[in-house]
Design a protein around this motif. Structure first.
Motif, PDB file in Angstrom:
ATOM      1  N   MET A 118       0.861  -1.170   0.000  1.00 31.84           N
ATOM      2  CA  MET A 118       0.000   0.000   0.000  1.00 31.84           C
ATOM      3  C   MET A 118       0.904   1.229   0.000  1.00 31.84           C
ATOM      4  O   MET A 118       1.771   1.362   0.850  1.00 31.84           O
ATOM      5  CB  MET A 118      -0.876  -0.051   1.252  1.00 31.84           C
ATOM      6  N   LYS A 119       0.695   2.079  -0.985  1.00 27.59           N
ATOM      7  CA  LYS A 119       1.528   3.271  -1.130  1.00 27.59           C
ATOM      8  C   LYS A 119       0.669   4.516  -1.017  1.00 27.59           C
ATOM      9  O   LYS A 119      -0.513   4.501  -1.356  1.00 27.59           O
ATOM     10  CB  LYS A 119       2.237   3.267  -2.480  1.00 27.59           C
ATOM     11  N   ARG A 120       1.295   5.580  -0.600  1.00 25.44           N
ATOM     12  CA  ARG A 120       0.583   6.847  -0.448  1.00 25.44           C
ATOM     13  C   ARG A 120       0.862   7.749  -1.646  1.00 25.44           C
ATOM     14  O   ARG A 120       1.995   7.891  -2.088  1.00 25.44           O
ATOM     15  CB  ARG A 120       1.037   7.543   0.838  1.00 25.44           C
ATOM     16  N   PHE A 121      -0.208   8.350  -2.167  1.00 21.24           N
ATOM     17  CA  PHE A 121      -0.060   9.356  -3.206  1.00 21.24           C
ATOM     18  C   PHE A 121       0.340  10.684  -2.585  1.00 21.24           C
ATOM     19  O   PHE A 121      -0.129  11.039  -1.501  1.00 21.24           O
ATOM     20  CB  PHE A 121      -1.383   9.585  -3.958  1.00 21.24           C
ATOM     21  N   HIS A 122       1.176  11.413  -3.321  1.00 23.74           N
ATOM     22  CA  HIS A 122       1.578  12.763  -2.912  1.00 23.74           C
ATOM     23  C   HIS A 122       1.378  13.731  -4.073  1.00 23.74           C
ATOM     24  O   HIS A 122       2.265  14.489  -4.418  1.00 23.74           O
ATOM     25  CB  HIS A 122       3.036  12.783  -2.455  1.00 23.74           C
ATOM     26  N   GLY A 123       0.221  13.677  -4.692  1.00 26.59           N
ATOM     27  CA  GLY A 123      -0.068  14.625  -5.757  1.00 26.59           C
ATOM     28  C   GLY A 123      -0.577  13.953  -7.019  1.00 26.59           C
ATOM     29  O   GLY A 123      -0.565  12.729  -7.166  1.00 26.59           O
ATOM     30  N   LYS A 124      -1.024  14.806  -7.937  1.00 26.04           N
ATOM     31  CA  LYS A 124      -1.603  14.339  -9.198  1.00 26.04           C
ATOM     32  C   LYS A 124      -0.607  13.536 -10.027  1.00 26.04           C
ATOM     33  O   LYS A 124      -0.978  12.585 -10.699  1.00 26.04           O
ATOM     34  CB  LYS A 124      -2.130  15.514 -10.025  1.00 26.04           C
ATOM     35  N   GLU A 125       0.663  13.929  -9.978  1.00 24.92           N
ATOM     36  CA  GLU A 125       1.667  13.231 -10.773  1.00 24.92           C
ATOM     37  C   GLU A 125       1.772  11.772 -10.337  1.00 24.92           C
ATOM     38  O   GLU A 125       1.834  10.865 -11.177  1.00 24.92           O
ATOM     39  CB  GLU A 125       3.028  13.923 -10.663  1.00 24.92           C
ATOM     40  N   ASP A 126       1.799  11.544  -9.019  1.00 23.67           N
ATOM     41  CA  ASP A 126       1.844  10.171  -8.501  1.00 23.67           C
ATOM     42  C   ASP A 126       0.632   9.383  -8.978  1.00 23.67           C
ATOM     43  O   ASP A 126       0.752   8.246  -9.429  1.00 23.67           O
ATOM     44  CB  ASP A 126       1.853  10.158  -6.967  1.00 23.67           C
ATOM     45  N   PHE A 127      -0.548   9.992  -8.857  1.00 26.23           N
ATOM     46  CA  PHE A 127      -1.770   9.312  -9.277  1.00 26.23           C
ATOM     47  C   PHE A 127      -1.718   8.990 -10.767  1.00 26.23           C
ATOM     48  O   PHE A 127      -2.001   7.859 -11.176  1.00 26.23           O
ATOM     49  CB  PHE A 127      -3.002  10.161  -8.969  1.00 26.23           C
ATOM     50  N   ASN A 128      -1.378   9.963 -11.586  1.00 24.60           N
ATOM     51  CA  ASN A 128      -1.367   9.755 -13.033  1.00 24.60           C
ATOM     52  C   ASN A 128      -0.376   8.673 -13.453  1.00 24.60           C
ATOM     53  O   ASN A 128      -0.674   7.870 -14.343  1.00 24.60           O
ATOM     54  CB  ASN A 128      -1.102  11.064 -13.774  1.00 24.60           C
ATOM     55  N   LEU A 129       0.788   8.626 -12.819  1.00 18.60           N
ATOM     56  CA  LEU A 129       1.764   7.576 -13.133  1.00 18.60           C
ATOM     57  C   LEU A 129       1.200   6.194 -12.790  1.00 18.60           C
ATOM     58  O   LEU A 129       1.314   5.258 -13.586  1.00 18.60           O
ATOM     59  CB  LEU A 129       3.069   7.804 -12.370  1.00 18.60           C
ATOM     60  N   ALA A 130       0.601   6.064 -11.623  1.00 15.83           N
ATOM     61  CA  ALA A 130       0.029   4.782 -11.210  1.00 15.83           C
ATOM     62  C   ALA A 130      -1.157   4.411 -12.090  1.00 15.83           C
ATOM     63  O   ALA A 130      -1.294   3.265 -12.509  1.00 15.83           O
ATOM     64  CB  ALA A 130      -0.389   4.837  -9.741  1.00 15.83           C
ATOM     65  N   PHE A 131      -1.994   5.386 -12.386  1.00 13.87           N
ATOM     66  CA  PHE A 131      -3.190   5.153 -13.195  1.00 13.87           C
ATOM     67  C   PHE A 131      -2.813   4.692 -14.599  1.00 13.87           C
ATOM     68  O   PHE A 131      -3.388   3.730 -15.125  1.00 13.87           O
ATOM     69  CB  PHE A 131      -4.027   6.433 -13.242  1.00 13.87           C
ATOM     70  N   GLU A 151      -2.994  -8.588   2.561  1.00 11.62           N
ATOM     71  CA  GLU A 151      -3.214  -9.910   1.990  1.00 11.62           C
ATOM     72  C   GLU A 151      -3.276  -9.889   0.459  1.00 11.62           C
ATOM     73  O   GLU A 151      -3.489 -10.934  -0.157  1.00 11.62           O
ATOM     74  CB  GLU A 151      -4.492 -10.517   2.564  1.00 11.62           C
ATOM     75  N   HIS A 152      -3.120  -8.721  -0.126  1.00 13.57           N
ATOM     76  CA  HIS A 152      -3.160  -8.585  -1.586  1.00 13.57           C
ATOM     77  C   HIS A 152      -2.000  -7.696  -2.059  1.00 13.57           C
ATOM     78  O   HIS A 152      -2.197  -6.740  -2.805  1.00 13.57           O
ATOM     79  CB  HIS A 152      -4.505  -7.998  -2.035  1.00 13.57           C
ATOM     80  N   GLU A 153      -0.818  -8.031  -1.634  1.00 13.83           N
ATOM     81  CA  GLU A 153       0.358  -7.207  -1.928  1.00 13.83           C
ATOM     82  C   GLU A 153       0.681  -7.119  -3.416  1.00 13.83           C
ATOM     83  O   GLU A 153       1.384  -6.213  -3.843  1.00 13.83           O
ATOM     84  CB  GLU A 153       1.562  -7.723  -1.144  1.00 13.83           C
ATOM     85  N   GLN A 154       0.160  -8.048  -4.216  1.00 14.22           N
ATOM     86  CA  GLN A 154       0.435  -8.038  -5.649  1.00 14.22           C
ATOM     87  C   GLN A 154      -0.384  -6.982  -6.385  1.00 14.22           C
ATOM     88  O   GLN A 154      -0.093  -6.651  -7.528  1.00 14.22           O
ATOM     89  CB  GLN A 154       0.181  -9.432  -6.256  1.00 14.22           C
ATOM     90  N   LEU A 155      -1.423  -6.449  -5.742  1.00 12.36           N
ATOM     91  CA  LEU A 155      -2.288  -5.458  -6.377  1.00 12.36           C
ATOM     92  C   LEU A 155      -1.755  -4.045  -6.170  1.00 12.36           C
ATOM     93  O   LEU A 155      -1.169  -3.747  -5.128  1.00 12.36           O
ATOM     94  CB  LEU A 155      -3.702  -5.540  -5.792  1.00 12.36           C
ATOM     95  N   PRO A 156      -1.999  -3.149  -7.131  1.00 15.03           N
ATOM     96  CA  PRO A 156      -1.623  -1.745  -6.945  1.00 15.03           C
ATOM     97  C   PRO A 156      -2.643  -1.053  -6.034  1.00 15.03           C
ATOM     98  O   PRO A 156      -3.745  -0.727  -6.452  1.00 15.03           O
ATOM     99  CB  PRO A 156      -1.622  -1.170  -8.361  1.00 15.03           C
ATOM    100  N   LEU A 157      -2.277  -0.871  -4.776  1.00 17.11           N
ATOM    101  CA  LEU A 157      -3.150  -0.291  -3.755  1.00 17.11           C
ATOM    102  C   LEU A 157      -2.529   0.997  -3.237  1.00 17.11           C
ATOM    103  O   LEU A 157      -1.384   1.010  -2.791  1.00 17.11           O
ATOM    104  CB  LEU A 157      -3.335  -1.288  -2.604  1.00 17.11           C
ATOM    105  N   TYR A 158      -3.327   2.058  -3.278  1.00 17.71           N
ATOM    106  CA  TYR A 158      -2.849   3.373  -2.888  1.00 17.71           C
ATOM    107  C   TYR A 158      -3.855   4.059  -1.979  1.00 17.71           C
ATOM    108  O   TYR A 158      -5.014   3.662  -1.918  1.00 17.71           O
ATOM    109  CB  TYR A 158      -2.650   4.254  -4.128  1.00 17.71           C
ATOM    110  N   TYR A 159      -3.392   5.100  -1.313  1.00 19.14           N
ATOM    111  CA  TYR A 159      -4.284   5.945  -0.525  1.00 19.14           C
ATOM    112  C   TYR A 159      -3.786   7.370  -0.566  1.00 19.14           C
ATOM    113  O   TYR A 159      -2.641   7.640  -0.933  1.00 19.14           O
ATOM    114  CB  TYR A 159      -4.407   5.434   0.915  1.00 19.14           C
ATOM    115  N   LEU A 160      -4.677   8.279  -0.210  1.00 20.25           N
ATOM    116  CA  LEU A 160      -4.299   9.673  -0.045  1.00 20.25           C
ATOM    117  C   LEU A 160      -4.997  10.194   1.198  1.00 20.25           C
ATOM    118  O   LEU A 160      -6.033   9.678   1.602  1.00 20.25           O
ATOM    119  CB  LEU A 160      -4.667  10.510  -1.275  1.00 20.25           C
ATOM    120  N   ILE A 161      -4.388  11.157   1.818  1.00 21.45           N
ATOM    121  CA  ILE A 161      -4.978  11.800   2.990  1.00 21.45           C
ATOM    122  C   ILE A 161      -5.601  13.103   2.513  1.00 21.45           C
ATOM    123  O   ILE A 161      -4.900  14.005   2.037  1.00 21.45           O
ATOM    124  CB  ILE A 161      -3.936  12.030   4.095  1.00 21.45           C
TER     125      ILE A 161
END
Length: 107
Positions: free
Chosen positions: A1-14, A45-55
């Motif tokens: 699980m990774k944290r986004f720090h802005g639109k650039e992070d989101f767009n790269l992951a997306f 339990e799903h470490e293979q999936l791209p899972l993110y969060y933002l505050i």
């Protein structure tokens, strides 16, 4: 699980994933804390999936960007599943559970 720090992070992951799960988390809301714990349990339990969060309080521009881009009303907490470049599923508040996340991923 990774944290986004802005639109650039989101767009790269997306752009780099066929499937992406995101949690919009409020650091001041007890309901959001419960949802975060469910999401974290799912992520462990799903470490293979791209899972993110933002505050939300720390990255409101990204939260708004997601809401506007995908035409989904902002809520917090809110889980969003993107598949093949589109919003495929979303849930908020008490509907964010380990089971609901599992069902969404397996659809």
């Amino acid at each position: 699980m990774k944290r986004f720090h802005g639109k650039e992070d989101f767009n790269l992951a997306f752009q780099g994933s066929d499937q992406l799960l995101v949690l919009k988390h409020s650091s001041t809301c007890p309901i959001s804390q419960v949802a975060y714990e469910e999401y974290e349990s799912f992520a462990n339990e799903h470490e293979q999936l791209p899972l993110y969060y933002l505050i939300v309080q720390e990255d409101r521009p990204l939260s708004n960007y997601i809401a506007e881009t995908f035409k989904v009303k902002h809520e917090s907490p809110q889980a969003l599943l993107f598949k093949n470049g589109e919003l495929a599923w979303h849930a908020s508040h008490w509907d964010i559970t380990y089971d609901s996340l599992t069902k969404a991923i397996n659809k």
